[in-house]
Write an enzyme that holds these catalytic residues in place. Structure first.
Site, mmCIF file in Angstrom:
data_model
loop_
_atom_site.group_PDB
_atom_site.id
_atom_site.type_symbol
_atom_site.label_atom_id
_atom_site.label_comp_id
_atom_site.label_asym_id
_atom_site.label_seq_id
_atom_site.Cartn_x
_atom_site.Cartn_y
_atom_site.Cartn_z
ATOM 1 N N SER A 1 22.731 15.683 64.397
ATOM 2 C CA SER A 1 22.339 15.683 65.799
ATOM 3 C C SER A 1 20.896 15.222 65.905
ATOM 4 O O SER A 1 20.077 15.497 65.024
ATOM 5 C CB SER A 1 22.486 17.102 66.356
ATOM 6 O OG SER A 1 21.643 17.281 67.470
ATOM 7 N N LYS B 1 22.691 20.774 62.714
ATOM 8 C CA LYS B 1 24.045 20.305 62.970
ATOM 9 C C LYS B 1 24.590 19.354 61.901
ATOM 10 O O LYS B 1 23.886 18.501 61.387
ATOM 11 C CB LYS B 1 24.124 19.593 64.337
ATOM 12 C CG LYS B 1 24.008 20.517 65.519
ATOM 13 C CD LYS B 1 25.120 21.551 65.607
ATOM 14 C CE LYS B 1 26.415 20.978 66.134
ATOM 15 N NZ LYS B 1 26.350 20.599 67.539
ATOM 16 N N GLU C 1 36.744 13.602 65.108
ATOM 17 C CA GLU C 1 36.755 13.559 66.581
ATOM 18 C C GLU C 1 37.052 12.160 67.089
ATOM 19 O O GLU C 1 37.787 11.976 68.067
ATOM 20 C CB GLU C 1 35.406 14.040 67.126
ATOM 21 C CG GLU C 1 35.228 15.541 66.987
ATOM 22 C CD GLU C 1 33.815 16.016 67.302
ATOM 23 O OE1 GLU C 1 33.644 17.194 67.595
ATOM 24 O OE2 GLU C 1 32.868 15.198 67.246
ATOM 25 N N HIS D 1 50.802 29.256 67.922
ATOM 26 C CA HIS D 1 49.931 29.508 69.089
ATOM 27 C C HIS D 1 48.465 29.619 68.663
ATOM 28 O O HIS D 1 47.680 30.294 69.322
ATOM 29 C CB HIS D 1 50.342 30.773 69.850
ATOM 30 C CG HIS D 1 51.815 30.890 70.094
ATOM 31 N ND1 HIS D 1 52.428 30.369 71.214
ATOM 32 C CD2 HIS D 1 52.812 31.422 69.334
ATOM 33 C CE1 HIS D 1 53.737 30.596 71.151
ATOM 34 N NE2 HIS D 1 54.000 31.229 70.011
#
Ligand code: ARG
Length: 464
Positions: free
Chosen positions: A278, A284, A291, A156
């Site tokens: 970024s 970043k 992804e 979980h």
């Protein structure tokens, strides 16, 4: 327009309809398979005396030259041809004259395209298998270095019980092992040759289908039913299903990489070579590769849905719907190979912050089950032990203490069965090392599993 038919037509095809019908824009990538199939067909026609040797030799030589010219770029595939089959036959006839017109004897584009697709898929299965093998090798390396790297195991997405990094990576090794088994299975089942099935009902020529099947290395020999042969795309559905499963696995792995790489977790750091920045936020460093792999899973599932839906309700035998088997499939084949390669590059270069992982395993009461098991081994029924330790956890949370930071008095406040040996029983090392059931993370057990993986990988490398 350059097409292989037209005798029974009074008018020429509407330009836009021609373009709509044409597949040259995407089946051109099967030119090697198309030529390989045609060479085998010509060899067989020659052997059977269906065409004269002189024509056959001209055809075979001409086809090989076309392949060479396409390989080196001196010949280009252009859009005026309807499909790759028309292109090859037209160029051949232009080059060698009338002999080229004999190539299509006893053949249809229906069995031709069925063959091309099978040859193409067979090769893609091998390439995909290789990429999975490379990924497994990287996993093996990480595992062998991290048999004692403790980390929390989750259920979980809550800390559950401690495991090791080797054990966690082993879970992915197993997934990719099953993926490779699936590919081998599909390969074996699909390895039958449709060439010689004609349009749908075979031919009246004395073809030797076993011979072409042998030439093209179809171990299962020729297909048994010509109608099925020209309309079977099951192998493609199976392959896309296997590819979807690979992507599902990669997406899970990607998700973990993204989570582990987050500032909050800090379990890993993705190498600069596999990260992006970024345009606005200077600080970043994003896990875009992971992804994208996660994101691309959708289009591979899409290809599977597409072919399943295309094939639904198609009456026997070949129908033009089946031309739709290519574009999305090709995209899926490429996508999966790219994802496997990029993911492997990212995996091989990432840094594992072992101290952070171990610290995380120490927090979050991952040894609570072991504390309960300690009581059980001293005669307390498991359900009561569960409840005693549950109260200790509650106490630990309000007092900001891990279980192993509680004093013996604090333990004894819940049960006087606790003794000094509790600390040893719930140490991280014990929690992992005492888990010796087959398949569990304990060092010794994992070591044996690693030996198995080693022989599995060695065997494979030797066979290839
Ligand atoms: N381009 C077609 C395909 O991909 C080749 C087979 C064409 N056969 C035909 N009878 N029109 O399926």
């Amino acid at each position: 327009m350059a097409q292989l038919w037209g005798g029974r037509f009074n008018e020429k095809t509407d330009d836009s309809a021609y373009a709509f019908n044409a597949s040259i824009g995407f089946d051109s990538r099967m030119y090697k398979e198309d030529i390989t199939g045609s060479v085998a067909h010509a060899e067989m026609l020659k052997k059977q005396g269906i065409i004269d040797s002189e024509s056959a030799d001209l055809i075979i030589g001409g086809l090989k030259k076309i392949r060479e010219d396409l390989d080196n770029g001196s010949l280009k595939i252009t859009a005026e041809y309807e499909d790759i089959h028309s292109f090859v036959e037209s160029v051949l006839t232009e080059r060698i004259g009338d002999a080229g017109k004999k190539l299509h004897t006893g053949r249809s584009r229906n069995d031709q395209v069925a063959l091309d697709m099978k040859l193409y898929v067979r090769n893609r299965i091998k390439l995909t298998d290789r990429a999975l093998y490379e990924l497994q090798k990287s996993l093996y390396d990480i595992m062998s270095e991290n048999l004692d790297t403790y980390m929390p195991g989750f259920t979980h997405l809550q800390k559950a019980q401690p495991v090791t990094l080797a054990h966690h990576m082993g879970a992915y090794f197993e997934m990719f092992l099953r993926d490779r088994d699936r590919l081998a299975d599909i390969y074996k089942r699909m390895n039958t040759c449709p060439l010689g099935s004609g349009a749908l009902a075979g031919t009246t020529y004395g073809l030797d289908r076993q011979y072409t099947a042998d030439l093209l290395l179809f171990e299962g020999g020729p297909t048994r039913n010509s109608m099925d042969s020209v309309s079977d795309r099951d192998y493609l559905i199976e392959f896309l299903s296997a590819l979807s499963t690979i992507m599902m696995h990669l997406s899970r792995f990607s998700e973990e990489v993204i989570i582990w790489n987050s500032n909050e977790y800090g379990f890993i750091e993705i190498d600069d070579r596999y990260s992006t920045g970024s345009s606005i936020m200077p600080q970043k460093k994003n896990p875009d590769i992971a992804e994208l792999v996660r994101g691309k899973t959708g289009r591979v599932y899409g290809a599977l849905m597409s072919i399943l839906t295309t094939m639904k309700g198609i009456p026997l035998a070949y129908d033009k719907d089946m031309q739709e088997d290519k574009e999305t499939s090709f995209d899926a084949f490429d996508t999966v190979l790219d994802c496997l390669t990029q993911f492997n590059g990212m995996l091989k270069t990432m840094t594992f912050n072992k101290a952070v992982m171990e610290k995380s395993a120490r927090k979050g009461f991952t040894n609570a089950t072991d504390a309960a098991d300690y009581l059980v081994k001293k005669g307390v029924p498991f359900r009561d032990a569960h409840s005693i330790v549950g109260r200790l956890v509650l106490y630990g949370i309000s007092n900001e203490k891990a279980l192993d930071e509680l004093t013996l008095e604090e333990f004894r406040a819940e049960s006087d069965i606790f003794d000094e040996d509790i600390y040893e029983a719930i140490s991280l090392k014990t929690c992992v090392e005492k888990r010796l059931t087959y398949g569990a993370p304990g060092h010794e057990g994992m070591q044996r599993i690693l030996e198995y993986y080693k022989s599995y990988l060695d065997k494979d490398a030797a066979g290839k």
